[in-house]
Design a protein around this motif. Structure first.
Motif, PDB file in Angstrom:
ATOM      1  N   VAL A 116       0.859  -1.178   0.000  1.00 48.70           N
ATOM      2  CA  VAL A 116       0.000   0.000   0.000  1.00 48.70           C
ATOM      3  C   VAL A 116       0.899   1.234   0.000  1.00 48.70           C
ATOM      4  O   VAL A 116       1.750   1.384   0.877  1.00 48.70           O
ATOM      5  CB  VAL A 116      -0.936   0.027   1.224  1.00 48.70           C
ATOM      6  CG1 VAL A 116      -1.829   1.261   1.177  1.00 48.70           C
ATOM      7  CG2 VAL A 116      -1.770  -1.244   1.289  1.00 48.70           C
ATOM      8  N   SER A 117       0.738   2.091  -0.993  1.00 48.75           N
ATOM      9  CA  SER A 117       1.540   3.312  -1.102  1.00 48.75           C
ATOM     10  C   SER A 117       0.623   4.513  -1.226  1.00 48.75           C
ATOM     11  O   SER A 117      -0.560   4.380  -1.547  1.00 48.75           O
ATOM     12  CB  SER A 117       2.473   3.236  -2.319  1.00 48.75           C
ATOM     13  OG  SER A 117       3.364   2.148  -2.213  1.00 48.75           O
ATOM     14  N   THR A 118       1.180   5.700  -0.991  1.00 49.61           N
ATOM     15  CA  THR A 118       0.376   6.916  -1.051  1.00 49.61           C
ATOM     16  C   THR A 118       1.134   8.021  -1.774  1.00 49.61           C
ATOM     17  O   THR A 118       2.320   8.247  -1.514  1.00 49.61           O
ATOM     18  CB  THR A 118      -0.004   7.412   0.350  1.00 49.61           C
ATOM     19  OG1 THR A 118      -0.674   6.363   1.060  1.00 49.61           O
ATOM     20  CG2 THR A 118      -0.935   8.612   0.271  1.00 49.61           C
ATOM     21  N   VAL A 119       0.430   8.703  -2.670  1.00 46.77           N
ATOM     22  CA  VAL A 119       0.946   9.908  -3.321  1.00 46.77           C
ATOM     23  C   VAL A 119       0.334  11.108  -2.603  1.00 46.77           C
ATOM     24  O   VAL A 119      -0.888  11.250  -2.551  1.00 46.77           O
ATOM     25  CB  VAL A 119       0.567   9.961  -4.811  1.00 46.77           C
ATOM     26  CG1 VAL A 119       1.156  11.213  -5.463  1.00 46.77           C
ATOM     27  CG2 VAL A 119       1.046   8.708  -5.533  1.00 46.77           C
ATOM     28  N   ILE A 120       1.195  11.944  -2.039  1.00 47.70           N
ATOM     29  CA  ILE A 120       0.746  13.154  -1.358  1.00 47.70           C
ATOM     30  C   ILE A 120       1.065  14.350  -2.242  1.00 47.70           C
ATOM     31  O   ILE A 120       2.195  14.486  -2.731  1.00 47.70           O
ATOM     32  CB  ILE A 120       1.462  13.326  -0.009  1.00 47.70           C
ATOM     33  CG1 ILE A 120       0.967  12.291   1.003  1.00 47.70           C
ATOM     34  CG2 ILE A 120       1.259  14.733   0.543  1.00 47.70           C
ATOM     35  CD1 ILE A 120      -0.373  12.590   1.598  1.00 47.70           C
ATOM     36  N   LEU A 138       7.834   6.129  -3.073  1.00 42.24           N
ATOM     37  CA  LEU A 138       6.634   6.603  -2.388  1.00 42.24           C
ATOM     38  C   LEU A 138       6.548   6.010  -0.979  1.00 42.24           C
ATOM     39  O   LEU A 138       6.954   4.868  -0.757  1.00 42.24           O
ATOM     40  CB  LEU A 138       5.383   6.201  -3.171  1.00 42.24           C
ATOM     41  CG  LEU A 138       5.144   6.925  -4.486  1.00 42.24           C
ATOM     42  CD1 LEU A 138       4.066   6.203  -5.296  1.00 42.24           C
ATOM     43  CD2 LEU A 138       4.749   8.379  -4.247  1.00 42.24           C
ATOM     44  N   PRO A 139       6.034   6.760  -0.026  1.00 40.65           N
ATOM     45  CA  PRO A 139       5.824   6.186   1.306  1.00 40.65           C
ATOM     46  C   PRO A 139       4.791   5.070   1.247  1.00 40.65           C
ATOM     47  O   PRO A 139       3.780   5.177   0.550  1.00 40.65           O
ATOM     48  CB  PRO A 139       5.318   7.377   2.135  1.00 40.65           C
ATOM     49  CG  PRO A 139       4.805   8.356   1.129  1.00 40.65           C
ATOM     50  CD  PRO A 139       5.621   8.166  -0.097  1.00 40.65           C
ATOM     51  N   GLY A 140       5.054   3.998   1.958  1.00 44.47           N
ATOM     52  CA  GLY A 140       4.120   2.876   1.954  1.00 44.47           C
ATOM     53  C   GLY A 140       4.652   1.703   2.736  1.00 44.47           C
ATOM     54  O   GLY A 140       5.691   1.777   3.404  1.00 44.47           O
ATOM     55  N   GLY A 141       3.946   0.584   2.676  1.00 44.13           N
ATOM     56  CA  GLY A 141       4.351  -0.612   3.399  1.00 44.13           C
ATOM     57  C   GLY A 141       3.518  -1.802   2.962  1.00 44.13           C
ATOM     58  O   GLY A 141       2.625  -1.694   2.102  1.00 44.13           O
TER      59      GLY A 141
END
Length: 219
Positions: free
Chosen positions: A12-16, A47-50
């Protein structure tokens, strides 16, 4: 029925996206990335995620990893797309469920990011890990398309704002200058925009009117 492949991993990653000043001190779209501390792509920005665990919802993973890495806690996370190309990771099959969020500059300034976080201009990214350049390009295209029919500028502004500030948001997202008079005429007919009856204090000339949105518009 064929049994599912247990070796497939779900990330799961997020684009801010946030509006921050560029080198000319003009509002521009920026997005944060995390320096990878292990292979593959050691040292590259990502990208931030985990990983998705058995005990968390998708949105919980997105919110948790954002908080742990960037210090951001967006009030709204929207699922953007699922990326599942066969060869997007050299370590095996990885499917990424990607979220996105829009945050105000003051939220960025008050956040306490990890030491390996860096913000980049959304239109001038480095060579990112995996297919993350493609993911950000997709998110940027989606944002610009939605800008044409949804008042998502609300997410980048405070409760009240001037027409010039609203135009600056549109210009930053679209990446182009807009005619001030035409823009004012186009937003003047919007039923979601309300004149507060107040003006912006501290300006050297005639103080501009302050407006607000009637509600938090759908993205």
């Amino acid at each position: 029925m064929t049994r599912p492949d247990s070796s497939i991993q779900v990330a799961v990653s997020t684009v801010i996206f946030a509006l921050r000043p560029d080198h000319n001190d003009l509002p521009a779209l920026w997005t944060p990335f995390i320096a990878r501390t292990r292979d593959p792509h050691l040292g590259r920005w990502a990208l931030p995620g985990g990983w998705l665990s058995e005990h968390e919802q998708l949105e919980e993973v997105a919110a948790r990893t954002l908080g742990e890495t960037t210090g951001l806690h967006p009030s709204y996370l929207e699922q953007l797309y699922t990326f599942g190309d066969l060869h997007r990771s050299p370590t095996g099959r990885v499917i990424s469920v990607v979220y996105w969020a829009l945050v105000r500059a003051d939220e960025v300034e008050s956040a306490e990011p990890g030491e390996n976080v860096q913000w980049f201009h959304a239109d001038h990214l480095p060579d990112l890990a995996f297919d993350h350049n493609h993911i950000v390009d997709y998110a940027l295209q989606r944002l610009r398309t939605k800008m044409e029919y949804a008042d998502i500028a609300h997410s980048f502004l405070g409760e009240t704002f001037t027409i010039a500030q609203l135009r600056a948001v549109h210009e930053a997202v679209l990446g182009q200058k807009l005619d001030a008079a035409n823009f004012r005429r186009s937003v003047a007919t919007s039923p979601d925009l309300v004149d507060t009856g107040e003006v912006l204090a501290g300006t050297p000339h005639r103080p501009p009117k302050l407006y607000r949105f009637t509600h938090n518009p759908e993205r």
